[in-house]
Design a protein around this motif. Sequence first.
Motif, PDB file in Angstrom:
ATOM      1  N   LYS A 234       0.740  -1.048  -0.056  1.00  0.00           N
ATOM      2  CA  LYS A 234      -0.010  -0.005  -0.039  1.00  0.00           C
ATOM      3  C   LYS A 234       0.942   1.237   0.149  1.00  0.00           C
ATOM      4  CE  LYS A 234      -4.324  -1.740   2.335  1.00  0.00           C
ATOM      5  NZ  LYS A 234      -5.027  -1.374   3.548  1.00  0.00           N
ATOM      6  N   ASP A 235       1.843   1.479   0.860  1.00  0.00           N
ATOM      7  CA  ASP A 235       2.465   2.533   1.254  1.00  0.00           C
ATOM      8  C   ASP A 235       4.003   1.878   1.458  1.00  0.00           C
ATOM      9  OD1 ASP A 235       3.712   4.882   1.540  1.00  0.00           O
ATOM     10  OD2 ASP A 235       2.823   5.452   3.394  1.00  0.00           O
ATOM     11  N   PRO A 236       4.959   2.188   0.560  1.00  0.00           N
ATOM     12  CA  PRO A 236       6.206   1.653   0.700  1.00  0.00           C
ATOM     13  C   PRO A 236       6.916   2.227   1.982  1.00  0.00           C
ATOM     14  CG  PRO A 236       6.065   2.024  -1.235  1.00  0.00           C
ATOM     15  CD  PRO A 236       4.788   2.732  -0.699  1.00  0.00           C
ATOM     16  N   ALA A 237       6.621   3.512   2.241  1.00  0.00           N
ATOM     17  CA  ALA A 237       7.190   4.146   3.501  1.00  0.00           C
ATOM     18  C   ALA A 237       6.822   3.836   4.847  1.00  0.00           C
ATOM     19  CB  ALA A 237       6.963   5.964   3.160  1.00  0.00           C
ATOM     20  N   MET A 238       5.466   3.321   4.863  1.00  0.00           N
ATOM     21  CA  MET A 238       4.941   2.993   6.036  1.00  0.00           C
ATOM     22  C   MET A 238       5.769   1.576   6.428  1.00  0.00           C
ATOM     23  SD  MET A 238       0.952   1.790   6.958  1.00  0.00           S
ATOM     24  CE  MET A 238       0.381   3.381   6.027  1.00  0.00           C
ATOM     25  N   ILE A 239       6.132   0.738   5.707  1.00  0.00           N
ATOM     26  CA  ILE A 239       6.913  -0.446   5.984  1.00  0.00           C
ATOM     27  C   ILE A 239       8.210   0.153   6.631  1.00  0.00           C
ATOM     28  CG2 ILE A 239       8.298  -2.524   5.325  1.00  0.00           C
ATOM     29  CD1 ILE A 239       6.332  -2.800   2.801  1.00  0.00           C
ATOM     30  N   ARG A 240       8.807   0.984   6.308  1.00  0.00           N
ATOM     31  CA  ARG A 240      10.126   1.906   6.908  1.00  0.00           C
ATOM     32  C   ARG A 240       9.711   2.291   8.096  1.00  0.00           C
ATOM     33  NH1 ARG A 240      15.274   3.763   4.692  1.00  0.00           N
ATOM     34  NH2 ARG A 240      15.835   5.578   6.103  1.00  0.00           N
ATOM     35  N   ARG A 241       8.686   3.132   8.235  1.00  0.00           N
ATOM     36  CA  ARG A 241       8.243   3.470   9.565  1.00  0.00           C
ATOM     37  C   ARG A 241       8.024   2.621  10.621  1.00  0.00           C
ATOM     38  NH1 ARG A 241       5.585   7.184   6.124  1.00  0.00           N
ATOM     39  NH2 ARG A 241       3.640   6.081   6.388  1.00  0.00           N
ATOM     40  N   TRP A 242       7.509   1.486   9.967  1.00  0.00           N
ATOM     41  CA  TRP A 242       7.169   0.470  11.288  1.00  0.00           C
ATOM     42  C   TRP A 242       8.404  -0.391  11.638  1.00  0.00           C
ATOM     43  CZ3 TRP A 242       3.377  -0.320  14.468  1.00  0.00           C
ATOM     44  CH2 TRP A 242       1.826   0.209  14.341  1.00  0.00           C
ATOM     45  N   ARG A 243       9.296  -0.512  10.483  1.00  0.00           N
ATOM     46  CA  ARG A 243      10.509  -1.175  11.002  1.00  0.00           C
ATOM     47  C   ARG A 243      11.539  -0.413  11.733  1.00  0.00           C
ATOM     48  NH1 ARG A 243      15.454  -0.116   9.063  1.00  0.00           N
ATOM     49  NH2 ARG A 243      14.858   1.098   7.364  1.00  0.00           N
ATOM     50  N   LYS A 244      11.609   0.966  11.613  1.00  0.00           N
ATOM     51  CA  LYS A 244      12.111   1.836  12.460  1.00  0.00           C
ATOM     52  C   LYS A 244      11.843   1.964  13.868  1.00  0.00           C
ATOM     53  CE  LYS A 244      14.962   4.454   9.206  1.00  0.00           C
ATOM     54  NZ  LYS A 244      15.894   5.432   9.455  1.00  0.00           N
ATOM     55  N   GLN A 245      10.309   1.834  14.045  1.00  0.00           N
ATOM     56  CA  GLN A 245       9.554   1.865  15.257  1.00  0.00           C
ATOM     57  C   GLN A 245       9.856   0.571  16.031  1.00  0.00           C
ATOM     58  OE1 GLN A 245       5.717   2.806  15.011  1.00  0.00           O
ATOM     59  NE2 GLN A 245       5.127   2.058  17.160  1.00  0.00           N
ATOM     60  N   GLU A 246      10.275  -0.379  15.271  1.00  0.00           N
ATOM     61  CA  GLU A 246      10.514  -1.787  16.023  1.00  0.00           C
ATOM     62  C   GLU A 246      12.152  -2.139  16.319  1.00  0.00           C
ATOM     63  OE1 GLU A 246       8.765  -4.462  17.275  1.00  0.00           O
ATOM     64  OE2 GLU A 246       7.147  -2.881  17.004  1.00  0.00           O
ATOM     65  N   HIS A 247      12.899  -0.749  15.772  1.00  0.00           N
ATOM     66  CA  HIS A 247      14.514  -0.698  15.940  1.00  0.00           C
ATOM     67  C   HIS A 247      15.132  -1.891  15.186  1.00  0.00           C
ATOM     68  CE1 HIS A 247      13.627   2.383  18.904  1.00  0.00           C
ATOM     69  NE2 HIS A 247      13.045   1.628  19.643  1.00  0.00           N
ATOM     70  N   LEU A 248      14.759  -2.073  13.976  1.00  0.00           N
ATOM     71  CA  LEU A 248      15.289  -3.010  13.212  1.00  0.00           C
ATOM     72  C   LEU A 248      16.029  -2.411  12.026  1.00  0.00           C
ATOM     73  CD1 LEU A 248      12.416  -5.770  13.212  1.00  0.00           C
ATOM     74  CD2 LEU A 248      14.509  -5.851  14.373  1.00  0.00           C
ATOM     75  N   SER A 249      17.128  -2.844  11.603  1.00  0.00           N
ATOM     76  CA  SER A 249      17.786  -2.396  10.267  1.00  0.00           C
ATOM     77  C   SER A 249      17.243  -2.981   9.464  1.00  0.00           C
ATOM     78  CB  SER A 249      19.175  -3.034  10.424  1.00  0.00           C
ATOM     79  OG  SER A 249      19.562  -4.022  10.518  1.00  0.00           O
ATOM     80  N   GLN A 250      17.373  -2.927   7.806  1.00  0.00           N
ATOM     81  CA  GLN A 250      16.778  -3.771   6.956  1.00  0.00           C
ATOM     82  C   GLN A 250      17.550  -5.072   6.779  1.00  0.00           C
ATOM     83  OE1 GLN A 250      18.071  -1.264   3.735  1.00  0.00           O
ATOM     84  NE2 GLN A 250      16.043   0.020   3.398  1.00  0.00           N
ATOM     85  N   ALA A 251      18.778  -5.111   7.153  1.00  0.00           N
ATOM     86  CA  ALA A 251      19.264  -6.707   7.156  1.00  0.00           C
ATOM     87  C   ALA A 251      18.673  -7.528   8.425  1.00  0.00           C
ATOM     88  CB  ALA A 251      20.921  -6.310   7.317  1.00  0.00           C
ATOM     89  N   GLN A 252      18.550  -6.804   9.654  1.00  0.00           N
ATOM     90  CA  GLN A 252      17.712  -7.374  10.659  1.00  0.00           C
ATOM     91  C   GLN A 252      16.486  -8.027  10.202  1.00  0.00           C
ATOM     92  OE1 GLN A 252      18.311  -4.553  13.750  1.00  0.00           O
ATOM     93  NE2 GLN A 252      19.952  -5.546  14.788  1.00  0.00           N
ATOM     94  N   LEU A 253      15.674  -7.108   9.676  1.00  0.00           N
ATOM     95  CA  LEU A 253      14.310  -7.581   9.147  1.00  0.00           C
ATOM     96  C   LEU A 253      14.566  -8.756   7.979  1.00  0.00           C
ATOM     97  CD1 LEU A 253      11.146  -7.343   9.232  1.00  0.00           C
ATOM     98  CD2 LEU A 253      11.425  -5.443   7.830  1.00  0.00           C
TER      99      LEU A 253
END
Length: 115
Positions: free
Chosen positions: A22-41
């Motif tokens: 739906k919104d690519p930026a929303m995935i990024r916001r939720w990932r950062k809220q969980e304190h995860l890097s892209q590699a960790q996710l």
Amino acid sequence: MVMQATRRRPPLVRKETWMKVKDPAMIRRWRKQEHLSQAQLGYLVRRSQTTIYLLETGGMRTLSEDLALAIAARLRVPWEDLFEAQEHEVMPEVTNDAHSTRRTIRPHHNRRMSA
């Protein structure tokens, strides 16, 4: 008397469910809220950091249902907030080459999946 088993043909039309971001930026916001890097996710959902990057930047607009559900679960957010289910009919394509089989994916209709 020997009975031979009859072979059944596979169904001509099979349905697959894919998810649209739906919104690519929303995935990024939720990932950062969980304190995860892209590699960790990526590690948590058994994909590469590049896959997460492509999802977050809009380079990858659709993904498998399994991956979408795994990402939503790891980010602790309902999948409906991040993705939209799309059902496609997959039909084998008839070719002249007997050894070649290709698939054609046709959008069937949008539907919401129950959680």
